[in-house]
Design a protein around this motif. Structure first.
Motif, short mmCIF file in Angstrom:
data_model
loop_
_atom_site.label_atom_id
_atom_site.label_comp_id
_atom_site.label_asym_id
_atom_site.label_seq_id
_atom_site.Cartn_x
_atom_site.Cartn_y
_atom_site.Cartn_z
N CYS A 277 -4.99 -20.61 45.82
CA CYS A 277 -4.44 -19.86 44.68
C CYS A 277 -5.19 -20.23 43.41
CB CYS A 277 -2.95 -20.17 44.53
SG CYS A 277 -2.11 -19.05 43.39
N THR A 278 -5.45 -19.26 42.57
CA THR A 278 -6.20 -19.51 41.34
C THR A 278 -5.40 -20.32 40.33
OG1 THR A 278 -5.49 -17.39 40.41
CG2 THR A 278 -7.61 -17.43 41.58
N THR A 279 -4.08 -20.38 40.50
CA THR A 279 -3.23 -21.14 39.59
C THR A 279 -2.24 -22.00 40.39
OG1 THR A 279 -1.44 -19.51 39.44
CG2 THR A 279 -3.29 -19.26 37.90
N GLU A 280 -1.64 -22.92 39.68
CA GLU A 280 -0.51 -23.63 40.25
C GLU A 280 0.63 -22.63 40.44
OE1 GLU A 280 -1.75 -27.73 37.91
OE2 GLU A 280 -0.51 -26.20 36.95
N THR A 281 1.56 -22.95 41.31
CA THR A 281 2.67 -22.04 41.59
C THR A 281 3.49 -21.81 40.32
OG1 THR A 281 2.79 -22.81 43.88
CG2 THR A 281 4.74 -21.69 42.99
N PRO A 282 3.65 -20.55 39.89
CA PRO A 282 4.38 -20.27 38.65
C PRO A 282 5.89 -20.42 38.83
CG PRO A 282 3.66 -18.23 39.64
CD PRO A 282 3.06 -19.33 40.47
N MET A 283 6.55 -20.71 37.74
CA MET A 283 8.00 -20.90 37.77
C MET A 283 8.72 -19.68 38.32
SD MET A 283 10.46 -23.04 37.16
CE MET A 283 9.81 -24.29 36.04
N GLU A 284 8.27 -18.47 37.95
CA GLU A 284 8.98 -17.27 38.38
C GLU A 284 8.94 -17.10 39.90
OE1 GLU A 284 7.24 -13.77 36.71
OE2 GLU A 284 5.18 -14.30 37.27
N PRO B 184 3.93 -29.57 29.58
CA PRO B 184 3.08 -28.63 30.32
C PRO B 184 2.98 -27.31 29.58
CG PRO B 184 5.24 -28.77 31.34
CD PRO B 184 5.22 -29.81 30.25
N HIS B 185 1.94 -26.55 29.89
CA HIS B 185 1.70 -25.27 29.21
C HIS B 185 1.65 -24.14 30.22
CE1 HIS B 185 0.61 -26.77 25.09
NE2 HIS B 185 0.57 -27.89 25.79
N GLU B 186 1.70 -22.91 29.73
CA GLU B 186 1.60 -21.76 30.62
C GLU B 186 0.29 -21.79 31.39
OE1 GLU B 186 2.24 -18.04 28.69
OE2 GLU B 186 4.38 -18.42 28.38
N LEU B 187 0.31 -21.18 32.55
CA LEU B 187 -0.83 -21.21 33.45
C LEU B 187 -2.02 -20.43 32.90
CD1 LEU B 187 1.21 -20.47 36.67
CD2 LEU B 187 0.28 -22.69 36.01
N TRP C 251 -15.46 -22.04 40.42
CA TRP C 251 -14.98 -21.21 41.53
C TRP C 251 -13.73 -20.42 41.16
CZ3 TRP C 251 -15.81 -25.04 46.23
CH2 TRP C 251 -17.19 -25.10 46.50
N GLY C 252 -13.44 -20.32 39.87
CA GLY C 252 -12.37 -19.46 39.41
C GLY C 252 -10.97 -20.05 39.52
N LEU C 253 -10.86 -21.38 39.55
CA LEU C 253 -9.57 -22.05 39.68
C LEU C 253 -9.13 -22.63 38.34
CD1 LEU C 253 -10.48 -23.91 42.99
CD2 LEU C 253 -9.04 -21.86 42.79
N TYR C 254 -7.93 -22.28 37.92
CA TYR C 254 -7.40 -22.75 36.64
C TYR C 254 -6.54 -24.00 36.82
CZ TYR C 254 -8.68 -18.10 34.88
OH TYR C 254 -9.37 -16.96 34.53
N ASP C 255 -6.59 -24.86 35.81
CA ASP C 255 -5.71 -26.04 35.76
C ASP C 255 -5.83 -26.93 36.99
OD1 ASP C 255 -4.50 -25.21 33.25
OD2 ASP C 255 -3.36 -23.73 34.41
N MET C 256 -7.00 -27.00 37.58
CA MET C 256 -7.16 -27.91 38.72
C MET C 256 -7.02 -29.36 38.28
SD MET C 256 -7.49 -26.63 41.78
CE MET C 256 -8.47 -27.68 42.84
N VAL C 257 -7.33 -29.62 37.03
CA VAL C 257 -7.06 -30.94 36.47
C VAL C 257 -6.16 -30.74 35.25
CG1 VAL C 257 -9.15 -32.04 37.33
CG2 VAL C 257 -9.22 -30.88 35.13
N GLY D 207 -5.17 -34.35 40.71
CA GLY D 207 -5.51 -33.58 39.52
C GLY D 207 -5.02 -34.08 38.18
N GLY D 208 -4.14 -35.09 38.16
CA GLY D 208 -3.62 -35.52 36.88
C GLY D 208 -2.70 -34.47 36.26
N ASP D 209 -2.18 -34.75 35.08
CA ASP D 209 -1.21 -33.84 34.47
C ASP D 209 -1.33 -33.85 32.96
OD1 ASP D 209 0.78 -35.88 33.32
OD2 ASP D 209 0.70 -36.49 35.41
#
Length: 332
Positions: free
Chosen positions: A104-111, A226-229, A237-243, A284-286
């Protein structure tokens, strides 16, 4: 002339991935050897580089997320002894081979996590010691109710946080049932392969952490939350917030000497970590991490204090209350 025709065939019918294999074959194995590899390469080349998955909730709401194809291959896992802030469990460095997979390009969203929670949560009052009913093709036994607000005050596009590894795995089973596709957590090796995106440096952009502010939310710029994705730049490779932003559960049990065992089988082929253990790896840290915890090779794992704010006795197997730094992303 035959080579020119074959190059044209690769471009039109098999994709650029096969064309790259053509050049590799010419350099290392000869033109004829490539013909034997065509079926294998064609299967990989036929996969979409990216796709959008959409589910419909029981409320009729449509929710979507994007998956990107991570190329398979070999990479050097772990960190060299001279890397600043290196820890012993990051070594020895060893060659790992992974197959291509989607991430997935992002972490799992809250919704999306809330949709899972609403559709699977057990009735309030059910004992956390009670064994769940047998699962069938029409349903999944989900988590016990969250003690408080399951959003923990965050919006729909924030990363879902505060779930245990067990809860993240249950989410993957629910998503599999909803889509008919096998979703799962990435292995630790797959995760590091994906974050590096071909790099062998401490961070996926260089050995210097100066650029981290462009790619990650961490101790120096997060404002303590934390902030929005996908608000920062993606990796190559098109992956957001991997770290940064939220740590991410991976499939593997944690073992401080896991790499010593893996290094004995070089390359380690699609490793999945120890067969058993007490806690799992988070990568990945936070948003509260110093820069050294955002290195590609940095490892973390569930610690006892992660459950300290759970008022239930015994502690819940599904929730890590007030631990707003741990989330996950799905693979398949």
């Amino acid at each position: 002339k035959r080579q020119a025709l074959f190059r044209a065939f690769c471009r039109q019918f098999l994709g650029t991935g096969t064309l790259r294999m053509y050049h590799i074959a010419r350099r290392g194995y000869g033109f004829v050897a490539l013909f034997g590899a065509i079926p294998l390469v064609a299967v990989g080349a036929g996969l979409s580089k990216k796709y959008t998955e959409t589910i419909t909730t029981t409320r009729g709401e449509k929710l979507s997320f994007e998956m990107v194809l991570i190329p398979g291959g070999k990479f050097l896992m772990g960190s060299p002894k001279q890397e600043p802030s290196r820890k012993d469990d990051e070594g020895p460095q060893h060659v790992v081979s992974v197959k291509l997979f989607y991430l997935c390009t992002t972490e799992t969203p809250m919704e999306l996590f809330l949709a899972y929670y609403e559709e699977t949560v057990r009735p309030r009052g059910e004992s956390i010691l009670q064994e769940p009913a047998a699962e069938d093709v029409d349903g999944i036994t989900g988590p016990t109710p969250f003690y408080g607000d399951p959003t923990q005050g965050y919006g729909k596009r924030h990363p879902a946080v505060g779930m245990s590894w067990h809860n993240a795995m249950t989410f993957c089973r629910w998503l599999t049932m909803k889509t008919g596709k096998k979703y799962r957590l990435p292995t630790e090796a797959e995760w590091e392969h994906a974050v590096r995106a071909g790099a062998a440096t401490a961070y996926f952009f260089s050995d210097d952490p100066a650029q981290l502010k462009d790619y990650a939310w961490f101790e120096a710029n997060s404002g303590g939350m934390p902030h929005e994705l996908a608000q920062k730049k993606p990796n190559p490779w098109g992956l957001y917030d991997m770290v940064g932003n939220a740590r991410e559960w991976v499939y593997d049990y944690y073992c401080p000497t896991a790499y010593e065992k893996a290094a004995k089988n070089s390359p380690a082929v699609s490793p999945i970590g120890p067969k058993n253990g007490k806690v799992h790896v988070a990568r990945g840290g936070d948003w509260d991490s110093p820069v050294e915890e955002l290195r590609c090779a940095a490892r973390a794992f569930e610690e006892k204090w992660w459950r300290m704010y759970d008022p239930q006795m015994p502690k819940s197997k599904y929730w890590l209350p007030v631990m707003h730094f741990i989330g996950f992303r799905v693979a398949r």
